[in-house]
Design an enzyme around this catalytic site. Sequence first.
Site, PDB file in Angstrom:
ATOM      1  N   HIS A  15       6.356   1.837  -2.921  1.00  0.00           N
ATOM      2  CA  HIS A  15       5.109   1.071  -3.016  1.00  0.00           C
ATOM      3  C   HIS A  15       5.004   0.318  -4.269  1.00  0.00           C
ATOM      4  CE1 HIS A  15       3.232   4.440  -5.118  1.00  0.00           C
ATOM      5  NE2 HIS A  15       3.783   5.131  -3.898  1.00  0.00           N
ATOM      6  N   ASP A  16       3.633  -0.560  -4.546  1.00  0.00           N
ATOM      7  CA  ASP A  16       3.466  -1.152  -5.820  1.00  0.00           C
ATOM      8  C   ASP A  16       3.399  -0.176  -7.104  1.00  0.00           C
ATOM      9  OD1 ASP A  16       2.774  -3.056  -3.786  1.00  0.00           O
ATOM     10  OD2 ASP A  16       1.279  -3.916  -4.927  1.00  0.00           O
ATOM     11  N   GLY A  17       2.998   1.116  -6.624  1.00  0.00           N
ATOM     12  CA  GLY A  17       3.012   2.002  -8.110  1.00  0.00           C
ATOM     13  C   GLY A  17       4.489   2.044  -8.468  1.00  0.00           C
ATOM     14  N   HIS A  18       5.422   2.198  -7.589  1.00  0.00           N
ATOM     15  CA  HIS A  18       6.805   2.298  -7.925  1.00  0.00           C
ATOM     16  C   HIS A  18       7.579   1.144  -8.594  1.00  0.00           C
ATOM     17  CE1 HIS A  18       6.871   5.336  -4.685  1.00  0.00           C
ATOM     18  NE2 HIS A  18       7.362   6.129  -5.420  1.00  0.00           N
ATOM     19  N   ASN A  39      10.141   5.483  -0.209  1.00  0.00           N
ATOM     20  CA  ASN A  39       9.004   4.951   0.532  1.00  0.00           C
ATOM     21  C   ASN A  39       8.279   4.104  -0.651  1.00  0.00           C
ATOM     22  OD1 ASN A  39       5.788   5.148   1.711  1.00  0.00           O
ATOM     23  ND2 ASN A  39       7.375   4.368   2.910  1.00  0.00           N
ATOM     24  N   SER A  94       2.483   7.119  -0.878  1.00  0.00           N
ATOM     25  CA  SER A  94       3.182   7.044   0.045  1.00  0.00           C
ATOM     26  C   SER A  94       2.714   7.547   1.576  1.00  0.00           C
ATOM     27  CB  SER A  94       4.692   7.662  -0.106  1.00  0.00           C
ATOM     28  OG  SER A  94       5.407   7.237  -1.298  1.00  0.00           O
ATOM     29  N   ARG A  95       1.730   8.618   1.013  1.00  0.00           N
ATOM     30  CA  ARG A  95       0.942   9.423   2.109  1.00  0.00           C
ATOM     31  C   ARG A  95      -0.064   8.375   2.575  1.00  0.00           C
ATOM     32  NH1 ARG A  95       2.672  13.738  -0.823  1.00  0.00           N
ATOM     33  NH2 ARG A  95       3.812  15.338   0.173  1.00  0.00           N
ATOM     34  N   LYS A 148      -0.696   8.393 -11.929  1.00  0.00           N
ATOM     35  CA  LYS A 148      -1.286   8.942 -10.685  1.00  0.00           C
ATOM     36  C   LYS A 148      -1.176  10.296 -10.486  1.00  0.00           C
ATOM     37  CE  LYS A 148      -2.025   8.568  -6.046  1.00  0.00           C
ATOM     38  NZ  LYS A 148      -1.245   9.989  -5.786  1.00  0.00           N
ATOM     39  N   GLN A 160       9.893  20.931  -3.047  1.00  0.00           N
ATOM     40  CA  GLN A 160       8.200  20.345  -3.366  1.00  0.00           C
ATOM     41  C   GLN A 160       7.473  20.413  -2.410  1.00  0.00           C
ATOM     42  OE1 GLN A 160       9.630  16.909  -5.648  1.00  0.00           O
ATOM     43  NE2 GLN A 160       7.543  16.151  -5.133  1.00  0.00           N
TER      44      GLN A 160
END
Length: 510
Positions: free
Chosen positions: A33-36, A31, A189-190, A152, A61
């Site tokens: 996003h910009d962080g990845h 999933n 992602s959440r 993060k 986890q």
Amino acid sequence: MNKIIIRKTEELKEWRRNLQSDINFIPTMGNLHDGHQKLISTAQSLNCNTNLLSIFVNPLQFDSKEDLKSYPKTIDKDIEIAFSNGADAIFIPNVTDMYPKKNKSISYLKASKELSSALCGLTRVGHFDGVCTVVYRLLKLIQPKNLFLGEKDWQQLLIIKNLIEEKKFNIKIIPVPTQRDSDGVPFSSRNKHLSKNERKTLKLFSNELENAKIIFKKDKKIDLKQLTKKLKSKNISIEYLEHLHPYSLKKVQSNDNISILAGAIKCGKTRLIDHVFLMKRKPIIAIDGPAGSGKSTITKLIAKELNLLYLDTGAMYRAISWLFKKEKIDYAEESELKKILNNISIIFKSNSISQQDVFINNFCVTEEIRSQEISAIVSKISSIKKVREFLVYEQRKIGQSGGLVAEGRDIGTTVFPNAELKIFLTASIDERAKRRKSELDLRGTEEIDFNQLKELIRKRDFEDSTRKISPLKKANDAIELLTDGYSINEVVEKIVNIYNLKIPKEIQLE
Ligand code: PAF
């Protein structure tokens, strides 16, 4: 390079065996996003290694079945995002392949007790054990050179760092700062689970943390109770809100310069985390060491690389020595000394060749203070109590707001005992004499015999380390680097790496 998708661990092992280059590894649960995207593009821009991204929703986890089931899965889009941002290979294993039943060679790990008994570890029982287990398994399979992790998940980053140290893996962690959306909310992602109103609540929370950072900058303290009350009054459901030491995750102490304010909140059924780093002043690096250990050259390069101010304290002592010589000051005479110290101004100015000029009472003395004549008297002059007191005061004044790298002999012990990073740079007498000789030969101003130079260095070491005031001494918390056999660039890279692991990237960018 051909882009490749690998789905089996056996296939991955085979691919790894045949791979000629080093690997930049970006572990994810998909999933993307910009962080990845930032993790992948940072890896791509750093070097020519192969960029491998893994996508694996690790069941170990998750502390709730419902959370695992509802974790967003967007595999086709992820593949597209990963490849278009610079991934060369994507590893997408399934659960039975990652954790084959009855396979005794799989190690189920426990996360560091100290680090996992704070923040998220308090409520998410077993979460970090699951993270350690999957990351360890991936690292063993992939054997990367570099591992890219987002700040993060700061607690996760600390725990993985600890795991790598414990297992003595030769893997460098490259931390990447938290990426935020235009409303200040960190990408996660959440976030996908949130309704419009829940997103608003999360935005309020992130904005309040940012606000606390601004207040801290001014007040140098934070009232956690008041902040909690304020958040509650805005109907924010707090799971925890803590102000901690950023590395030990223990309660912050009054003399800690950098700290972390971290919280977890519930937005509907979704649990989200965010944090800010707080600091009283910008970071300081202290580099001490004997004459000729390469301090000045290395410090200059570090300042440039990390965009820090370069405080050359050695040049300050040399400049005073130059002035005393020029003015024929009888420094044994206290009143004469007092008078001249009251009228000294030393300033550094960048020059056009991106170096620093040193001015004392408006005389530019950059070149002259490096002469053998000044080298021969500087140790004596720098052992005068009044001179040291004067310069330590001046140096602290410059260092009040931090953001600098200073070099000298007593920086980590006397001038900046609270520096975030202390390095004690040394080299053998032979090596130092060799370096000094080629420096002087290059300048071509004076002839000096190698053995004579060795003797001078030995004498200087003795004087510096036996003088009564601020002797040359390694601070207890300094990292010693013996530079014999290393190039200047290698030493700079080493120190920059240590700094990057000590100072959160988010802070470095401020
Ligand atoms: O941060 C994540 O996405 C996961 O915890 C990680 C590091 C990929 C391990 O599953």
